[in-house]
Scaffold this active site. Sequence first.
Site, PDB file in Angstrom:
ATOM      1  N   ASP A  63       0.713  -1.194  -0.099  1.00  0.00           N
ATOM      2  CA  ASP A  63       0.070  -0.062  -0.094  1.00  0.00           C
ATOM      3  C   ASP A  63       0.892   1.003  -0.012  1.00  0.00           C
ATOM      4  O   ASP A  63       1.836   1.385   0.565  1.00  0.00           O
ATOM      5  CB  ASP A  63      -0.781  -0.018   1.255  1.00  0.00           C
ATOM      6  CG  ASP A  63      -1.819  -0.988   1.434  1.00  0.00           C
ATOM      7  OD1 ASP A  63      -2.510  -1.400   0.348  1.00  0.00           O
ATOM      8  OD2 ASP A  63      -2.542  -1.464   2.212  1.00  0.00           O
ATOM      9  N   ASP A 123      -7.287  -1.104  -4.313  1.00  0.00           N
ATOM     10  CA  ASP A 123      -8.071  -1.007  -3.334  1.00  0.00           C
ATOM     11  C   ASP A 123      -9.028   0.463  -3.963  1.00  0.00           C
ATOM     12  O   ASP A 123     -10.251   0.155  -3.642  1.00  0.00           O
ATOM     13  CB  ASP A 123      -7.535  -0.276  -1.944  1.00  0.00           C
ATOM     14  CG  ASP A 123      -6.643  -1.371  -1.515  1.00  0.00           C
ATOM     15  OD1 ASP A 123      -7.176  -2.292  -1.496  1.00  0.00           O
ATOM     16  OD2 ASP A 123      -5.805  -0.767  -0.710  1.00  0.00           O
TER      17      ASP A 123
END
Length: 179
Positions: free
Chosen positions: A119, A133
């Site tokens: 991430d 995401d």
Amino acid sequence: MTWRPALWLVALVVIALDQFTKQWALSALEPGEKHAVLGDLLSFQLVFNSGAAFSLGDGYTWVMTIVAVIVTVGIVYFARRAQSRLAVALFGIGLGGAVGNLIDRLLREPSFGQGHVVDMINYNGWFVGNVADLAIVGVAAVVLVMSLTNRPLLAAPVPPESADEPQSADATVGEEPRD
């Protein structure tokens, strides 16, 4: 409508964008360091997530992998009933997001099936995410709006024909024989 090529193409674009940005983050960012983009509102920060959104399920990475596989299979299964080009695009984007994070779960450290998702987009310190995401959350938002406005995403399933009854029997009931 032939949905398969479009679905796979959209999914591949999302997967490629997701994996490209993850590789960029791995090469350009140091873990934990924030790099402001829009002040504190949006920044880049490399994080390795073993859980789901908001690090839920941290420590149960193998469960997240199983869930990702089930979601991926479900998307492919239900995409066959897509009603429109928008629906095909949504399924493709969702599939790309699911596969993008599944690749991390399967192939990244610490081990197969227990890999941590890369991430890098920090949203004001609330959570850190990635392109996959964004794809998943974006699709969920559009599907929610579609359901609230009664716009169908899927066609109703077609019931299978009964193998017991001959198909020509229904066509000849009540008809006169032809010469």
